[in-house]
Design an enzyme around this catalytic site. Structure first.
Site, PDB file in Angstrom:
ATOM      1  N   TYR A 214      -0.914  -0.687  10.552  1.00  0.00           N
ATOM      2  CA  TYR A 214      -1.127  -0.876   9.078  1.00  0.00           C
ATOM      3  C   TYR A 214      -0.099  -0.560   8.661  1.00  0.00           C
ATOM      4  CZ  TYR A 214      -3.926  -0.835   4.242  1.00  0.00           C
ATOM      5  OH  TYR A 214      -4.235  -1.372   2.974  1.00  0.00           O
TER       6      TYR A 214
ATOM      7  N   SER B 280       0.695  -0.767  -0.311  1.00  0.00           N
ATOM      8  CA  SER B 280      -0.079  -0.223   0.070  1.00  0.00           C
ATOM      9  C   SER B 280       0.845   1.427  -0.226  1.00  0.00           C
ATOM     10  CB  SER B 280      -0.885  -0.083   1.188  1.00  0.00           C
ATOM     11  OG  SER B 280      -1.469   0.983   1.529  1.00  0.00           O
TER      12      SER B 280
HETATM   13  N1  NAP Z   1      -8.208  -0.155  -1.626  1.00  0.00           N
HETATM   14  C1  NAP Z   1      -7.445   0.862  -1.720  1.00  0.00           C
HETATM   15  O1  NAP Z   1      -7.625   1.891  -1.640  1.00  0.00           O
HETATM   16  C2  NAP Z   1      -6.090   0.103  -1.354  1.00  0.00           C
HETATM   17  C3  NAP Z   1      -4.680   1.071  -0.747  1.00  0.00           C
HETATM   18  C4  NAP Z   1      -3.894  -0.063  -0.761  1.00  0.00           C
HETATM   19  C5  NAP Z   1      -3.540  -1.397  -0.742  1.00  0.00           C
HETATM   20  N2  NAP Z   1      -5.258  -1.760  -0.313  1.00  0.00           N
HETATM   21  C6  NAP Z   1      -4.518  -3.899  -0.056  1.00  0.00           C
HETATM   22  O2  NAP Z   1      -5.307  -4.632  -0.998  1.00  0.00           O
HETATM   23  C7  NAP Z   1      -5.835  -5.480  -0.800  1.00  0.00           C
HETATM   24  C8  NAP Z   1      -6.870  -5.530  -0.795  1.00  0.00           C
HETATM   25  O3  NAP Z   1      -8.043  -5.034  -0.714  1.00  0.00           O
HETATM   26  P1  NAP Z   1      -8.985  -3.965  -1.078  1.00  0.00           P
HETATM   27  O4  NAP Z   1      -9.777  -2.608  -1.226  1.00  0.00           O
HETATM   28  O5  NAP Z   1      -9.822  -4.952  -2.730  1.00  0.00           O
HETATM   29  O6  NAP Z   1     -10.040  -5.064  -0.215  1.00  0.00           O
HETATM   30  P2  NAP Z   1     -11.217  -5.235   0.370  1.00  0.00           P
HETATM   31  O7  NAP Z   1     -12.239  -5.256  -0.843  1.00  0.00           O
HETATM   32  O8  NAP Z   1     -11.992  -5.572   1.682  1.00  0.00           O
HETATM   33  O9  NAP Z   1     -11.206  -6.717  -0.153  1.00  0.00           O
HETATM   34  C9  NAP Z   1     -10.728  -7.935   0.923  1.00  0.00           C
HETATM   35  C10 NAP Z   1     -10.014  -9.800   0.364  1.00  0.00           C
HETATM   36  O10 NAP Z   1     -10.214 -10.050   0.957  1.00  0.00           O
HETATM   37  C11 NAP Z   1     -10.442 -11.488   1.085  1.00  0.00           C
HETATM   38  N3  NAP Z   1      -9.824 -11.816   3.186  1.00  0.00           N
HETATM   39  C12 NAP Z   1     -10.109 -11.076   4.543  1.00  0.00           C
HETATM   40  N4  NAP Z   1      -9.291 -11.696   4.872  1.00  0.00           N
HETATM   41  C13 NAP Z   1      -9.008 -12.547   4.575  1.00  0.00           C
HETATM   42  C14 NAP Z   1      -8.386 -13.972   5.374  1.00  0.00           C
HETATM   43  N5  NAP Z   1      -8.862 -14.320   6.392  1.00  0.00           N
HETATM   44  N6  NAP Z   1      -8.516 -14.962   4.326  1.00  0.00           N
HETATM   45  C15 NAP Z   1      -9.053 -15.219   3.605  1.00  0.00           C
HETATM   46  N7  NAP Z   1      -9.167 -13.232   2.223  1.00  0.00           N
HETATM   47  C16 NAP Z   1      -9.911 -12.688   2.930  1.00  0.00           C
HETATM   48  C17 NAP Z   1     -11.655 -10.895   1.588  1.00  0.00           C
HETATM   49  O11 NAP Z   1     -12.250 -11.910   1.335  1.00  0.00           O
HETATM   50  P3  NAP Z   1     -13.766 -12.901   2.480  1.00  0.00           P
HETATM   51  O12 NAP Z   1     -14.296 -11.867   3.138  1.00  0.00           O
HETATM   52  O13 NAP Z   1     -14.562 -13.469   1.286  1.00  0.00           O
HETATM   53  O14 NAP Z   1     -13.053 -13.546   2.908  1.00  0.00           O
HETATM   54  C18 NAP Z   1     -11.504  -9.846   0.236  1.00  0.00           C
HETATM   55  O15 NAP Z   1     -11.805 -10.652  -0.544  1.00  0.00           O
HETATM   56  C19 NAP Z   1      -5.500  -5.357   0.809  1.00  0.00           C
HETATM   57  O16 NAP Z   1      -4.478  -6.009   0.765  1.00  0.00           O
HETATM   58  C20 NAP Z   1      -5.315  -4.170   1.075  1.00  0.00           C
HETATM   59  O17 NAP Z   1      -4.767  -3.514   2.114  1.00  0.00           O
HETATM   60  C21 NAP Z   1      -6.018  -1.636  -1.350  1.00  0.00           C
END
Ligand code: NAP
Length: 253
Positions: free
Chosen positions: A154, A141
């Site tokens: 984080y 991130s």
């Molecule tokens: N969105 C942003 O602005 C942003 C920015 C920088 C970095 N990121 C990073 O990008 C990644 C994805 O983020 P996102 O925004 O797409 O989040 P999201 O929409 O909340 O998706 C998170 C995903 O992780 C899965 N997950 C969570 N806990 C889990 C577990 N214990 N075992 C297996 N799967 C798990 C969830 O699936 P289930 O609920 O089905 O388990 C979901 O598919 C993360 O690492 C986040 O830190 C995001």
């Protein structure tokens, strides 16, 4: 079809960035493994990809559990025989300074972001090594490269993913495995939507997300999927240990 018949495992692909990456890779002919705990959402992503002519597989797994990760890898081997690409994307953000965060919250953030990346890599890399090629893509991130207010665990966990990426690249690149990292800036996924909705000043926090950037708009999941595709493509064989910011210039500001 630039990933034709490559087997790509994407954690956290029942939603958000992981879902976009899975769909993008499938569009390029990859056999994608959708991973998450939510059966209904996972099956829905798989059904969409199947409807577009792909050959996906949904595996319900908690990537913080070593037993779940082992079973997941076994299921993939039974179905596809190997793994070519791993995207360590599943992650979690919990707010708080070090004073505010409990040890339980701190550990949860590390387990979900760092331990999960270790566990999936630990069990998948031996398969990649056997075929002397493969690509691992870790999702860190903007928070892994700079301090963000109220995000102590984080920032620390995402910085650990940057360090882990470099260490993995040093260990495995000479054997044909490339390990790279993407540092996304704010992208409107369910994770960010939840933060905005639960904030005392939703408009204010959204403006704050945008003000951190040089671009006039926030990024999209599709733009992160394009970056992941770049790292996944076998022809980019000279790219390893790279940390790519896709953050609207937030790091430059
Ligand atoms: N969105 C942003 O602005 C942003 C920015 C920088 C970095 N990121 C990073 O990008 C990644 C994805 O983020 P996102 O925004 O797409 O989040 P999201 O929409 O909340 O998706 C998170 C995903 O992780 C899965 N997950 C969570 N806990 C889990 C577990 N214990 N075992 C297996 N799967 C798990 C969830 O699936 P289930 O609920 O089905 O388990 C979901 O598919 C993360 O690492 C986040 O830190 C995001």
């Amino acid at each position: 079809m630039r990933l034709k018949d490559q087997v790509a495992l994407i954690t956290g692909s029942t939603s958000g960035l992981g879902e976009a990456i899975a769909k993008r890779f499938a569009h390029e002919g990859a056999k994608v493994i959708i991973v998450g705990r939510n059966q209904e959402r996972g099956e829905a992503v798989a059904a969409t990809i199947r409807g577009q002519g792909g050959d996906p597989m949904f595996v319900s797994a908690d990537v913080t559990s070593e037993q779940n990760v082992k079973t997941m890898v076994d299921k993939v081997i039974n179905r596809f025989g190997t793994i070519d690409i791993v995207v360590n994307n599943a992650g979690l953000v919990l707010p708080g300074s070090v004073i505010e965060m409990t040890l339980e919250q701190w550990n949860k953030v590390f387990q979900m972001n760092v331990t999960s990346t270790y566990l999936v890599s630990h069990h998948a890399i031996p398969l990649l090594l056997k075929q002397k090629r493969g690509s691992i893509i870790n999702i860190s991130s903007e928070a892994g490269l700079k301090g963000l207010k109220n995000r102590s665990a984080y920032c620390a966990a995402k910085a650990a993913i940057v360090g882990l990426t470099k260490a993995m690249a040093v260990d495995h690149s000479s054997k044909g495995i490339r390990i790279n990292c993407i540092c996304p800036g704010t992208i409107k996924t369910p994770m960010i939507q939840e933060i905005i909705e639960n904030h005392e000043d939703p408009d204010g926090i959204e403006k704050e997300f945008l003000n951190r950037r040089l671009t006039p708009e926030l990024g999209t999941p599709g733009e992160i999927a394009e970056a992941a595709l770049y790292f996944a493509l076998p022809e980019n064989r000279y790219v390893t240990g790279a940390i790519l910011s896709v953050d609207g210039g937030a790091l430059a500001k």
